[in-house]
Design a protein around this motif. Structure first.
Motif, short mmCIF file in Angstrom:
data_model
loop_
_atom_site.label_atom_id
_atom_site.label_comp_id
_atom_site.label_asym_id
_atom_site.label_seq_id
_atom_site.Cartn_x
_atom_site.Cartn_y
_atom_site.Cartn_z
N GLU A 186 0.81 -1.08 -0.14
CA GLU A 186 0.16 -0.06 -0.04
C GLU A 186 1.00 1.33 -0.10
O GLU A 186 0.51 2.23 -0.93
N ASP A 189 2.36 2.01 -3.22
CA ASP A 189 1.45 1.88 -4.35
C ASP A 189 1.37 0.88 -5.42
O ASP A 189 1.44 1.49 -6.44
N PHE A 236 -8.92 -5.14 4.08
CA PHE A 236 -9.17 -4.08 3.24
C PHE A 236 -9.61 -2.90 3.86
O PHE A 236 -9.91 -1.80 3.39
N PRO A 240 -7.06 0.32 3.10
CA PRO A 240 -8.15 0.71 2.06
C PRO A 240 -7.58 0.89 0.75
O PRO A 240 -8.39 0.77 -0.32
N LYS A 241 -6.33 1.40 0.48
CA LYS A 241 -5.83 1.49 -0.71
C LYS A 241 -5.13 0.25 -1.44
O LYS A 241 -4.43 0.34 -2.40
N LEU A 242 -5.09 -0.98 -0.77
CA LEU A 242 -4.39 -1.89 -1.20
C LEU A 242 -5.22 -2.62 -2.38
O LEU A 242 -6.22 -2.59 -2.59
N LYS A 243 -4.33 -2.86 -3.38
CA LYS A 243 -4.81 -3.40 -4.64
C LYS A 243 -4.50 -4.73 -4.93
O LYS A 243 -3.15 -5.12 -4.92
N TYR A 286 -15.63 -4.65 -1.96
CA TYR A 286 -14.33 -4.64 -1.78
C TYR A 286 -13.95 -5.21 -3.17
O TYR A 286 -12.73 -4.93 -3.67
N ASN A 290 -11.20 -2.90 -4.67
CA ASN A 290 -9.67 -3.28 -4.34
C ASN A 290 -9.09 -4.20 -5.08
O ASN A 290 -7.97 -4.72 -5.05
#
Lengths: 363, 363
Positions: A186, A189, A236, A240-243, A286, A290
């Motif tokens: 995260e 990025d 998540f 919350p920005k985890l892809k 999610y 995500n």
């Protein structure tokens, strides 16, 4: 229909004529040193990991055409691979160390082989920067070191994210002890590719007895469960920005989306499991916020369109699953459909550029 | 939108006005004597079947609204159930003994409870012949007796087929020792409904630890594997007229159809498992020729349309999964879509009439 062989420049020219590049996002490689260690593990008596022995006992031991060709192609990181890409109309491969990568090793070996594999991958990318991109291998057995290796891979080697091959000796990434790895992804990025592994020992029994433990069904069981477990664990909400990128069109979770939402709500409300806590959003949100899914192993328009419909056309990416599902006609056959060029460009090119941070072609 | 309460005659009139009957095909009931035996099993120390204890320990032990209402509704076989059907616009329920039915018992108890449940079911159908139809419970622990009970259920009690609740103490119906049951179903020309059970002991480990063993995911893993195992075992080559009905839109096998075909072909060709033999057709052909899927628990237009597209509109049937997923607005909301009345009639009525041999209404 045959496709002309392309040179490195030829690939650019054809992509320009076509209106988009084809970026394949779940493409496997292996190193000779990793295979040597796999062979040693296989030669030991009692298997520690039944799925590993089923899978790699086959690929490294079978005299079949399929096994021999795959073992050979996995180790190509140069002209031979590019020639296969040209033959099948693939402009860029996003490469990752094949499953289970280093996750089968003891921690010290895993750390060392991850580092060395990333160096070899980075060297191949430096040689063919227009054709290859890559994801870092890490050793989740040592989460803090995995986070550091991801940082080295991204900042120093130019890798585009990280591959995790589902369970590690029966442990899953919903366990917060692993979450340093997600914190690093995260913060940098970059995406985490959650790739299949053979089902873990406690999940494989009846599948293995029936020859269904592999890509035909077991991989999907294992990896779909893992993705769902990540969601229900609250990872998540914490990041919350985890892809997370998942192959095989999301390992069937898009198909189950309605039922998962309904049953998660009902299960949490009834307090069936004390440890299953409410989430900030429902599971499908999610999946749509995500998670990205790739078409690896699922070169089938109806299922791709279904995922585009229920997840969004910006969340579905192309992948071939080379060399496991190397079908040279694949993309040409898939492009016989009625999709607009804009939709195809998202599927083959721009979604992957955005998710993996791959620069658009210069021309 | 509210639906007026319908009388038995009222249901006929509304179905006629609508242009089709709504037949719900995977609707559960239970008997008091079966629950008494379930309670005894749960009270024993070490669980023989971990999934059974997880599932029925919850439903029979939880003070939650969900558990209490489901236990109550499962036992209704009279006006209360018909009132729920009227409230949700269901004209006919095809009833079956809830999972795992008698499959959790010792063989003698299983034979006896199957027989008594079928008698109770038949009595309810005799009382409400326009609103109820039913499937026979059988004890697969004794295959020859199961075949006889199916014959009694169909010929003497007027039942429309048989329900099998996936594994029986870890054993699956791909084992030829069970195939007398399929021979009887084929000879009687009635379908076998392959219903979920909790995953068997060797498949449930990581699912149970995460609260994912139930309808949220584990049921699909267990039952999808079971259906695939039936196919790869060659059961449909041995019994080419066998009809199998599977809920939850085929337990995701329609989604995996392309990959299953590819990987089955590759696995058999490479000889990875000596026991995995070539089939007369590819797996997807059996799914399209021998299998029907119902929408139980999947009241979601995109997934229903996907299955209609890839299997055929004649192979997808409506089911609600009452009382586990009792949503009174379900069918009204699903009918907001663009489907033609002919397509809806197949989905709600005529496919079920054909598969289960239910006579069309007299009017």
């Amino acid at each position: 229909m045959s496709i002309d062989r392309e040179t490195e420049t030829g690939s650019n020219a054809m992509a320009a004529a076509r209106g988009y590049r084809r970026i394949a996002t779940e493409e496997a490689f292996a190193t000779a040193e990793m295979f040597e260690l796999y062979r040693k593990l296989l030669a030991q008596g009692e298997p520690l990991d039944r799925g590993f022995h089923s899978l790699w006992g086959f690929y490294l031991g079978s005299p079949s055409d399929r096994a021999r060709r795959i073992i050979e192609r996995l180790q190509h990181l140069d002209e031979q691979r590019i020639s296969d890409m040209d033959a099948s109309g693939i402009d860029v491969q996003v490469l990752s160390l094949t499953s289970p990568g280093v996750q089968i090793f003891d921690p010290a070996t895993a750390v060392s082989i991850a580092r060395s594999s990333n160096d070899q991958l980075a060297a191949a990318i430096r040689k063919h920067p227009e054709r290859f991109a890559g994801l870092a291998a890490v050793a989740p057995q040592r989460p803090a070191e995995a986070a550091k290796e991801l940082e080295r891979g991204v900042r120093q080697l130019g890798l585009r994210g990280m591959i995790l091959n589902s369970h590690t000796h029966g442990e899953y990434f919903d366990d917060p002890k692993f979450w340093d790895i997600f914190a690093a992804a995260e913060a940098l990025d970059v995406p985490v590719y959650l790739h299949p592994n053979s089902p873990s020992n406690e999940l494989i029994g009846p599948l293995l007895q029936r020859g269904l433990d592999g890509a035909i069904y077991g991989f999907g069981v294992e990896t779909g469960m893992h993705l769902l477990a990540l969601i229900t664990s609250g990872v998540f909400d914490r990041f919350p920005k985890l892809k997370v990128v998942v192959g095989h069109l999301g390992e069937a979770l898009p198909f189950w989306l309605f039922r998962i939402d309904y049953m998660h709500r009902a299960t949490v409300a009834s307090g069936r499991y004390a440890f299953l806590k409410p989430l900030q959003r429902c599971p499908s949100e999610y999946l749509r916020a995500n998670v990205f899914v790739t078409s690896s192993g699922m070169a089938w328009a109806p299922a791709i369109r279904f995922c585009q419909e229920v997840l969004g056309i910006d969340r579905v990416l192309y992948a071939m699953d080379y060399p496991y599902q190397f079908v040279t006609e694949e993309v040409v056959e898939m492009e016989h459909g009625p999709d607009s060029i804009e939709k195809r460009r998202m599927f083959y090119q721009t979604n992957a550029e955005r998710v993996f941070g791959i620069a658009p072609p210069a021309n």
